[in-house]
Design a protein around this motif. Structure first.
Motif: not given
Length: 215
Positions: A111-117, A157-163, A169-176, A184-187
């Motif tokens: 929940r802190m990361l707001r995303g996962h593999f 909606p609750n983070t800022t995607v930058f990558l 194989d397709g498209h994905s978010i790679a950094g937020w 601050k959290v950065c993934c």
């Protein structure tokens, strides 16, 4: 001098090459005398958080022994609570590649990361990473590496995607990145192979991710 702690290496990712990548990425900061990079074990994490480090970097999945019939996990509820409290109180946290993997999706940590593999294809492919650097979003980044293409679930909606990442194989978010309490959290999802980990584009991205979180 501020301290950055890093926990790296797991069953599928060799500790030595990850350390080489991170040490090279942060060399301009450590050689300048502003920061000290220290590698610690997961068992030492809670105690080291009392030092109030500038940031913590995690490149380690939750499963300790994924090849065994009975799988153990290192992130206990106590560690998760201590880590989320550290960030809430102003700490910085970078979840890097497998630092996003196999953690319970309903945990306080995720929940802190707001995303996962979510998954990656079995075969490595050329992956294109495009976006901006998290510490300076006026600077664009773009590089192609042979990689384990991570597909993720992200609370966009609750983070800022930058990558973003793209392969056959397709498209994905790679950094937020986002604030969490006072911290601050950065993934970031790349990279898996040695060549990718040591690519100049990866080193620049990693350095920017760490700088974006340092208090």
């Amino acid at each position: 001098m501020k301290t950055i702690y890093a926990i790296v290496g797991d069953f599928y990712h060799a500790e030595t090459v990850i350390q080489s990548s991170l040490s090279l990425a942060l060399q301009p900061l450590t050689e300048g005398g502003s920061y000290r990079l220290a590698y610690i074990s997961a068992d030492d994490l809670v105690g080291r958080l009392d030092d109030k480090p500038a940031a913590v970097i995690l490149f380690k999945e939750d499963r300790v022994n994924p090849g065994d019939e009975t799988v153990r996990h290192w992130l206990t509820e106590d560690i998760s609570t201590a880590l989320t409290r550290y960030v809430e109180e102003g700490g910085g946290f970078v979840a890097w590649h497998s630092g996003l993997a196999s953690y319970p999706s309903d945990s306080a940590f995720v929940r802190m990361l707001r995303g996962h593999f979510e998954y990656h294809p079995s075969k490595h492919q050329m992956v294109s990473y495009t976006g901006v650097l998290p510490a300076d979003r006026s600077r664009e980044t773009a590089f192609d590496i042979l990689d384990e293409h991570y597909f993720v679930i992200c609370d966009e909606p609750n983070t800022t995607v930058f990558l973003h990442s793209d392969s056959i194989d397709g498209h994905s978010i790679a950094g937020w990145t986002h604030s969490f309490g006072q911290g601050k959290v950065c993934c970031v999802t790349p990279a898996h192979n040695k060549e990718g980990l040591l690519h100049e584009g990866m080193l620049e991205l990693l350095r920017s991710a760490v700088l974006s979180c340092c208090r």
